[in-house]
Scaffold this motif. Structure first.
Motif, PDB file in Angstrom:
ATOM      1  N   GLN A 287       0.833  -1.205   0.000  1.00 22.40           N
ATOM      2  CA  GLN A 287       0.000   0.000   0.000  1.00 22.40           C
ATOM      3  C   GLN A 287       0.868   1.254   0.000  1.00 22.40           C
ATOM      4  O   GLN A 287       2.012   1.232   0.416  1.00 22.40           O
ATOM      5  CB  GLN A 287      -0.896   0.020   1.246  1.00 22.40           C
ATOM      6  CG  GLN A 287      -2.131  -0.847   1.133  1.00 22.40           C
ATOM      7  CD  GLN A 287      -3.197  -0.246   0.234  1.00 22.40           C
ATOM      8  OE1 GLN A 287      -3.017   0.845  -0.322  1.00 22.40           O
ATOM      9  NE2 GLN A 287      -4.291  -0.949   0.071  1.00 22.40           N
TER      10      GLN A 287
ATOM     11  N   ILE B 224      -2.241   8.995   7.181  1.00 22.84           N
ATOM     12  CA  ILE B 224      -3.644   8.865   6.776  1.00 22.84           C
ATOM     13  C   ILE B 224      -3.827   7.572   6.005  1.00 22.84           C
ATOM     14  O   ILE B 224      -2.878   6.999   5.476  1.00 22.84           O
ATOM     15  CB  ILE B 224      -4.119  10.070   5.944  1.00 22.84           C
ATOM     16  CG1 ILE B 224      -3.189  10.334   4.751  1.00 22.84           C
ATOM     17  CG2 ILE B 224      -4.242  11.300   6.803  1.00 22.84           C
ATOM     18  CD1 ILE B 224      -3.665  11.447   3.853  1.00 22.84           C
ATOM     19  N   ASN B 225      -5.062   7.145   5.956  1.00 23.88           N
ATOM     20  CA  ASN B 225      -5.393   5.851   5.387  1.00 23.88           C
ATOM     21  C   ASN B 225      -5.111   5.842   3.883  1.00 23.88           C
ATOM     22  O   ASN B 225      -5.787   6.545   3.131  1.00 23.88           O
ATOM     23  CB  ASN B 225      -6.871   5.571   5.667  1.00 23.88           C
ATOM     24  CG  ASN B 225      -7.266   4.151   5.308  1.00 23.88           C
ATOM     25  OD1 ASN B 225      -6.596   3.497   4.509  1.00 23.88           O
ATOM     26  ND2 ASN B 225      -8.339   3.679   5.892  1.00 23.88           N
ATOM     27  N   PRO B 226      -4.154   5.052   3.432  1.00 28.65           N
ATOM     28  CA  PRO B 226      -3.844   5.056   2.002  1.00 28.65           C
ATOM     29  C   PRO B 226      -4.897   4.340   1.175  1.00 28.65           C
ATOM     30  O   PRO B 226      -4.925   4.485  -0.043  1.00 28.65           O
ATOM     31  CB  PRO B 226      -2.507   4.308   1.934  1.00 28.65           C
ATOM     32  CG  PRO B 226      -2.536   3.394   3.117  1.00 28.65           C
ATOM     33  CD  PRO B 226      -3.308   4.109   4.179  1.00 28.65           C
ATOM     34  N   ALA B 227      -5.742   3.569   1.835  1.00 26.68           N
ATOM     35  CA  ALA B 227      -6.771   2.847   1.086  1.00 26.68           C
ATOM     36  C   ALA B 227      -8.003   3.716   0.845  1.00 26.68           C
ATOM     37  O   ALA B 227      -8.894   3.330   0.104  1.00 26.68           O
ATOM     38  CB  ALA B 227      -7.164   1.582   1.840  1.00 26.68           C
ATOM     39  N   ASN B 228      -8.041   4.876   1.467  1.00 32.00           N
ATOM     40  CA  ASN B 228      -9.223   5.731   1.352  1.00 32.00           C
ATOM     41  C   ASN B 228      -9.095   6.680   0.181  1.00 32.00           C
ATOM     42  O   ASN B 228      -9.172   7.899   0.325  1.00 32.00           O
ATOM     43  CB  ASN B 228      -9.410   6.507   2.660  1.00 32.00           C
ATOM     44  CG  ASN B 228     -10.724   7.244   2.703  1.00 32.00           C
ATOM     45  OD1 ASN B 228     -11.763   6.725   2.322  1.00 32.00           O
ATOM     46  ND2 ASN B 228     -10.693   8.493   3.149  1.00 32.00           N
TER      47      ASN B 228
ATOM     48  N   SER C 282     -10.960   6.722  -2.604  1.00 29.07           N
ATOM     49  CA  SER C 282     -12.169   7.060  -3.362  1.00 29.07           C
ATOM     50  C   SER C 282     -12.961   8.170  -2.685  1.00 29.07           C
ATOM     51  O   SER C 282     -13.989   8.598  -3.175  1.00 29.07           O
ATOM     52  CB  SER C 282     -13.054   5.818  -3.532  1.00 29.07           C
ATOM     53  OG  SER C 282     -13.396   5.267  -2.261  1.00 29.07           O
TER      54      SER C 282
ATOM     55  N   ASN D 253     -11.413  -3.917  -3.394  1.00 29.72           N
ATOM     56  CA  ASN D 253     -11.793  -3.526  -2.041  1.00 29.72           C
ATOM     57  C   ASN D 253     -13.309  -3.303  -1.988  1.00 29.72           C
ATOM     58  O   ASN D 253     -13.833  -2.396  -2.630  1.00 29.72           O
ATOM     59  CB  ASN D 253     -11.049  -2.223  -1.680  1.00 29.72           C
ATOM     60  CG  ASN D 253     -11.391  -1.704  -0.293  1.00 29.72           C
ATOM     61  OD1 ASN D 253     -12.205  -2.290   0.422  1.00 29.72           O
ATOM     62  ND2 ASN D 253     -10.782  -0.599   0.083  1.00 29.72           N
TER      63      ASN D 253
ATOM     64  N   TYR E 167      -0.397   1.911   8.948  1.00 34.87           N
ATOM     65  CA  TYR E 167      -1.645   1.498   8.336  1.00 34.87           C
ATOM     66  C   TYR E 167      -1.782  -0.017   8.468  1.00 34.87           C
ATOM     67  O   TYR E 167      -0.848  -0.757   8.158  1.00 34.87           O
ATOM     68  CB  TYR E 167      -1.691   1.900   6.856  1.00 34.87           C
ATOM     69  CG  TYR E 167      -2.846   1.257   6.122  1.00 34.87           C
ATOM     70  CD1 TYR E 167      -2.638   0.204   5.232  1.00 34.87           C
ATOM     71  CD2 TYR E 167      -4.151   1.672   6.361  1.00 34.87           C
ATOM     72  CE1 TYR E 167      -3.696  -0.395   4.576  1.00 34.87           C
ATOM     73  CE2 TYR E 167      -5.216   1.072   5.715  1.00 34.87           C
ATOM     74  CZ  TYR E 167      -4.983   0.033   4.828  1.00 34.87           C
ATOM     75  OH  TYR E 167      -6.040  -0.564   4.196  1.00 34.87           O
TER      76      TYR E 167
ATOM     77  N   ASN F  42      -8.099  -2.033   8.074  1.00 37.82           N
ATOM     78  CA  ASN F  42      -8.289  -0.939   7.109  1.00 37.82           C
ATOM     79  C   ASN F  42      -8.283   0.412   7.828  1.00 37.82           C
ATOM     80  O   ASN F  42      -9.141   1.263   7.601  1.00 37.82           O
ATOM     81  CB  ASN F  42      -9.607  -1.140   6.354  1.00 37.82           C
ATOM     82  CG  ASN F  42      -9.745  -0.184   5.171  1.00 37.82           C
ATOM     83  OD1 ASN F  42      -8.761   0.330   4.661  1.00 37.82           O
ATOM     84  ND2 ASN F  42     -10.972   0.070   4.769  1.00 37.82           N
TER      85      ASN F  42
ATOM     86  N   ILE G 245      -5.686   3.409  10.253  1.00 32.51           N
ATOM     87  CA  ILE G 245      -4.411   3.843  10.806  1.00 32.51           C
ATOM     88  C   ILE G 245      -4.439   3.523  12.301  1.00 32.51           C
ATOM     89  O   ILE G 245      -5.414   3.845  12.999  1.00 32.51           O
ATOM     90  CB  ILE G 245      -4.208   5.353  10.605  1.00 32.51           C
ATOM     91  CG1 ILE G 245      -4.070   5.691   9.115  1.00 32.51           C
ATOM     92  CG2 ILE G 245      -3.006   5.843  11.384  1.00 32.51           C
ATOM     93  CD1 ILE G 245      -2.795   5.198   8.485  1.00 32.51           C
TER      94      ILE G 245
ATOM     95  N   PHE H  97     -17.620   4.371   4.404  1.00 36.05           N
ATOM     96  CA  PHE H  97     -18.659   4.955   3.557  1.00 36.05           C
ATOM     97  C   PHE H  97     -20.021   4.421   3.998  1.00 36.05           C
ATOM     98  O   PHE H  97     -20.194   3.215   4.176  1.00 36.05           O
ATOM     99  CB  PHE H  97     -18.426   4.602   2.087  1.00 36.05           C
ATOM    100  CG  PHE H  97     -17.298   5.369   1.461  1.00 36.05           C
ATOM    101  CD1 PHE H  97     -16.079   4.760   1.208  1.00 36.05           C
ATOM    102  CD2 PHE H  97     -17.451   6.706   1.124  1.00 36.05           C
ATOM    103  CE1 PHE H  97     -15.029   5.464   0.635  1.00 36.05           C
ATOM    104  CE2 PHE H  97     -16.412   7.411   0.549  1.00 36.05           C
ATOM    105  CZ  PHE H  97     -15.197   6.800   0.304  1.00 36.05           C
TER     106      PHE H  97
END
Lengths: 466, 604
Positions: free
Chosen positions: A222, A238-242, A244, A361, B378, B383, B385, B436
């Motif tokens: 990631q 910060i969340n690298p998967a976020n 979108s 994901n 992370y 999913n 931090i 989301f």
């Protein structure tokens, strides 16, 4: 009609041959017959049926959009011959591994550097055509090199401009650069693929936000991402998967970026068709060219890059980019264009691969994205984004630009894709009936600059903070 | 000024907010000079706050002072009309003197002012202007500049002698208006070396709603930071020399390694939080100043005089720190540090009787060592931090009721109190997660920031039963207010050693709030962006191990980039007996529920 000389015929044939190497011969379609200069609008929207995403076509049908169609046959005005030459050498050299990563066909390893498009001879019946097309897109992007720009982000509603943030961004690519720039990259022990640092300057409540992103070459690794939070006075990961998520509530997400910036290994790609799209080009650049000029080696690029060393600078003329910037925008007869109509775009029929991208994901906001990749350049048009039920949610359009011929410092011909003032990008949210426009007003952009690795260190993020 | 009704308060504040909204709605930051080397931006806000419940008598006082009422807040009373300004001026010196462009990579300066005016004493309920006048008449608080306070022999026995320099704190000067140069520094950088010299904020560690682990800079605790005032507004920058050195890009599994160090010269800056003044403001923390006013002034030791003993300006009182930070295996951000600081909360020590036979209690501030390590990374699994931090606060002054206070009373005020220095471990485990929920918000995620913050008093034992910084139990205060023994009377050996079997039954009580060996709280903030980023609702919840629960929902609406409006509600509840949940932290605010309306203008 005057007969052409044999030499000219052979020259044309050679050019056509090069073109054919990248795209099968396209059949003329009715859209090709539309007279150049015809305005696509409410009165004739039907001519664009099948050549635009349905939701975008609706804007023309309703009278919200209006843009000229220009015929530009051939692709010598668009395709970089240096890129073609480099890409030809890659035929058969690479493949896609089980993770979706581009690897050397013989070793199965990701090569340190790939120059040119890794898959120049894409075939529609290739089950991996979708994945290969995306890698071609990325390497066409990397070929453009590292760059810096100040990119305002504007929130636009039907009534006009709502808010704006001003950002300065430095992109550095560690792969895919033209050879004379790639050799300047040096050692890459962290196996970085790209790095981005962005600073928000305005308004006051977001002034000082700094975002840093490292992307790695490994398909299963990631990104690393950090942000400086002024309210806390510190750097936080910060969340690298976020990727979108909308940026600060806008309609642009991190994975939109230059058109598509998701990690290829995080998606499944499938070619769902081929066709001809009315591609959105920077109209002023098509009409008048691009005033790009070489940078002096000691010319300052930004406060972070105090010497360009190499590169070119584009200082675009200011032209109206959305209707509120024009006089008499709001018409009394109610037939006004929508506030975010991309009035500086010119539509050019272009052959495309139609690619469907689905995220691996399950928590990704978009269940599907449809990308229209130019068959010659692999640049993208009108990216449509859908929810998990298949409802169209949004569109992301980054202006395509024609080729500008310039020269290197030692006088060699050089080609770049740069704008002429109409290079604003549009993220339209269908459901919310609003848009986010970036690059407005058009700011200076510096291409192929030497960005020191130092500016992407973590301490620089806190150093830049207040 | 004549009393103004509650409706008038709201009207006046509303006019102020409207003025803020109408101020040059299209104003932009001012850039000028060669290459726009100078930039001027900033923000101002006007905030009107009302109480939504009445304070309790043990918290805010309903005692008598020479026949007059000591203030308490009623529901829907105005508690604040805070007008705050924060202009910023920045300059890029390299644009001014081009020959220096190549000498340094960076040469920039920044000056920011910080100031507020709260109309509570001029436009608020009349009782507050009365309080301000009352404090002007009485020596209720005093401060010394660092020098020793002594017990000296007098014909009436030993008395506390205050050195020259003692001065009165005025409520208006603490809660009514203040202005300061908040930041004033120059950044110089060349290659891997960076210096920031001047008044600046430094923040290491992890802090979310309440700054406990974030202790490099002092916080203004006159209004509870993070809950009743924005955390950054409560932060007090210090005159500091700070440097950073980039040690390596990659070194084996380590990358992006750098060393940071700073020094706050003690001869220049020993700033700590202004003194919290009892009953001087709607935000004064308990106990009420009325305490002791019921007492018979002819009996020695019945009335209370609190003074803040400021750290002496000297090099020995310098604060400094050093930190090493790197990324391990390209995944794990690691920091480790050592710094010295003054604890956010001073500790009370009883000195004796002053010349007026008032009980003189000093709030002591002592430099404390902080050793810490933190990591964040992370996690694919969740999913999210993950943030983790542990800090040892070495030498933090502690409060034992008998040692700090009781033994002084037991001696007949012939000796001063003392305090132990403790080793307290504090830590945080946090999780930042995006989710989301398209049904609620089709375009933006909900950001959830959650953490567990915990404390371990390693020196707490059955023979050293530490109390919460001298906070009096509500039951003790109510007892006094009903005519019983003065609050704080039960300060004997039992407080420090409840397991001592020799203590008589009648003395088995303690008036001071206990502190557990282990304690902590959980906090969670959830927020998202709606309406194209113009509407941002947020909810923060804090639950403490001592039985308090706090909710702070808020909504921020952006009319334009220049004008923002927000509403925030604070609600705290404790469970169980009157003493339950009442300790350092949100529990002290359980009768201070409030609602604020804020209009902000930004010069962008």
């Amino acid at each position: 009609m005057r007969l052409l000389s044999v030499r000219k015929c052979l020259g044309i044939a050679a050019a056509v041959g090069l073109t054919v190497a990248f795209a099968p011969a396209a059949r003329a379609e009715p859209i090709d017959e539309v007279p150049s200069g015809t305005k696509l609008n409410k009165a004739n929207w039907e001519i664009a049926k099948g050549h635009l995403p349905d939701e975008i076509l609706e804007f023309y049908k309703r009278g919200d959009y209006e843009n000229p169609i220009v015929q530009k046959p051939g692709n010598e005005w668009l395709v970089d011959p240096n890129l073609i030459e480099a890409s030809k050498k890659n035929a058969g050299k690479f493949k896609i591994d089980e993770n979706g990563t581009v690897v050397d066909a013989s070793t199965g390893e990701r090569p340190a550097v790939i120059t040119g498009l890794p898959f120049p001879d894409l075939q529609a019946n290739d089950p991996e055509a979708g994945q290969k097309a995306i890698w071609n897109w990325f390497y066409s992007l990397y070929w453009e090199g590292s760059f810096h720009t100040n990119s305002p982000v504007n929130w636009v509603s039907r009534d006009g401009l709502l808010r704006r943030i001003a950002t300065g961004v430095h992109f550095k690519y560690y792969d895919g650069n033209p050879p004379m720039f790639q050799e300047k990259i040096g050692e890459n022990p962290l196996n970085i693929l790209s790095r981005t640092i962005g600073v928000v300057n305005e308004p006051a409540d977001v002034n000082g936000i700094v975002n840093l992103n490292w992307r790695f070459r490994e398909g299963d690794k990631q990104d690393n991402a950090w942000t400086y939070v002024p309210a806390l006075r510190r750097v936080r990961p910060i969340n690298p998967a976020n990727r979108s998520d909308g940026l600060l509530g806008s309609d642009i997400s991190l994975d939109d970026g230059p058109y598509f910036d998701g990690k290829p290994e995080d998606f499944n790609f499938k070619v769902v068709g081929e066709g001809k799209i009315l591609a959105h080009f920077d109209g002023p650049a098509l009409e008048k060219g691009s005033p790009v000029r070489p940078l002096k080696p000691d010319e300052e690029v930004s406060s972070l890059v105090t010497e360009a060393v190499t590169g070119w600078r584009l200082e675009s003329p200011e032209v109206p980019l959305i209707p509120p910037q024009t006089d008499g925008w709001k018409r009394d007869d109610g037939n006004s264009l929508v506030a975010w109509a991309p009035i500086a775009y010119t539509l050019v029929p272009r052959p495309v691969w139609i690619i469907e991208a689905t995220p691996k994901n399950p928590y990704y906001l978009y269940g599907k994205q449809v990308l229209y990749l130019d068959k010659d350049t692999f640049r993208g048009y009108w990216k449509n984004k859908y929810d998990w039920k298949g409802n169209a949610l949004a569109n992301w359009a980054v202006p395509a630009m024609p080729l500008t011929k310039t020269q290197t410092a030692d006088g060699q011909p050089w080609y770049m894709r740069t704008g002429g003032g109409g290079n604003a990008a549009f993220a339209v949210n269908y459901k919310q009936d609003r848009a986010t426009v970036t690059g407005m007003p058009v700011e200076t952009t510096d291409y192929h600059i030497q960005i020191p690795d130092k500016i992407y260190e973590v301490d620089r993020v806190s150093r830049m903070g207040k | 000024m004549a009393s103004i009704s509650g409706r008038m308060h709201a009207f006046v504040a509303g006019v102020a907010m409207l003025a803020v909204m109408l101020l040059a709605p299209h104003a932009a930051a001012i850039e000028f000079g060669p290459d726009d080397a100078f930039t001027l931006r900033g923000k101002v806000y006007s905030q009107f706050t009302v109480a939504t419940e009445q304070t309790k008598s043990y918290s805010d006082g309903t005692g008598l002072d020479k026949g007059g009422a000591i203030p308490s807040r009623n529901a829907w009373d105005m508690t604040q009309w805070r007008n705050f300004m924060n202009p910023e001026f920045e300059v890029d010196f390299r644009k001014l003197a081009h020959p220096t462009k190549s000498w340094v990579d960076e040469l920039e300066g920044r000056v920011a002012l910080w100031g507020f005016y709260d109309g509570i004493y001029d436009f608020g309920p009349q009782r507050w202007s009365q309080v301000n006048a009352a404090y002007n008449d009485h020596t209720l608080q005093s401060v010394t500049e660092g020098t020793q306070i002594e017990l000296v022999d007098t014909p009436n026995g030993k008395r506390v002698q205050f050195p020259a320099g003692v001065y009165q704190r005025q409520p208006r000067g603490v809660y009514g208006r203040r202005i300061r140069v908040n930041e004033a520094y120059v950044d110089v950088a060349k290659g891997p070396v960076f210096f920031r010299i001047g008044r600046q904020a430094i923040s290491w560690g992890e802090a979310d709603t309440i700054g406990l682990l974030d202790a490099n800079n002092p916080f203004d605790i006159t209004i509870q930071p993070g809950l009743l005032i924005d955390l950054d507004e409560a932060r007090i920058p210090l005159w500091t020399l700070r440097g950073t050195y980039e040690m390596f890009d990659t070194l084996g599994p380590f990358s992006s390694g750098f060393l940071e160090a700073y020094w706050v010269p003690g001869w220049l800056d020993t700033t700590i939080s202004p003194l919290v003044i009892q009953s001087a403001s709607p935000y004064s923390l308990p106990p009420p100043a009325a305490l002791g006013y019921n007492a018979d002034p002819s009996i020695a030791g019945q009335r209370l005089n609190i003074f803040q003993q400021l750290p002496e300006p000297s090099t020995a009182n310098s604060r400094w720190g050093v930190k090493l930070q790197t990324v391990i295996a390209r995944d794990y951000n690691i920091q480790t540090w050592f710094y010295t600081t003054y604890p956010i909360q001073p500790v009370p020590v009883l000195y004796g009787l002053d010349k007026n036979a008032q009980v003189a209690t000093a709030l002591k501030n002592k430099l404390t060592n902080v050793i810490g390590v933190a990591s964040s990374w992370y996690s694919d699994t969740v999913n999210s931090i993950i943030r983790a931090e542990v800090e040892l606060f070495n030498g933090e002054p502690g409060f034992l009721a008998y040692k700090n206070i009781g033994q002084v009373v037991a001696s007949g005020f012939q000796k001063t109190g003392a305090y132990n220095r403790l080793n307290i471990v504090r830590g945080e485990l946090g999780l930042d997660h995006n989710i989301f929920i398209p049904a609620l918000n089709p375009t933006s995620s909900f950001l959830i920031i959650s953490s567990i913050v915990w404390f371990w008093n390693t020196d707490e034992s059955s023979m050293n039963d530490y109390r919460a910084n001298g906070i009096l139990k509500p039951s003790a205060i109510e007892r006094e207010q009903k005519g019983g023994a003065p609050a704080g009377s039960f300060n004997g050996l039992y407080c420090d050693n409840p397991t001592d079997p020799s203590i008589p039954e009648a003395q088995r009580a303690c008036d001071f709030v206990n502190e557990d060996k282990f304690s902590g709280f959980m906090q969670m903030t959830i927020r998202s962006d709606f309406m194209h980023g113009t509407l941002t609702p947020q909810l923060t919840t804090i639950a403490t191990s001592r039985g308090s629960l706090t909710f702070t929902p808020s909504i921020n609406y952006r009319f334009t980039d220049n004008f923002l409006f927000d509403i925030k509600y604070l609600n705290t509840h404790t469970f169980g007996s009157i003493n339950n949940g009442f300790t350092i932290g949100p529990g002290l605010l359980r009768d201070r529920d409030q609602l604020w309306f804020r209009a902000t203008y930004q010069l962008n």
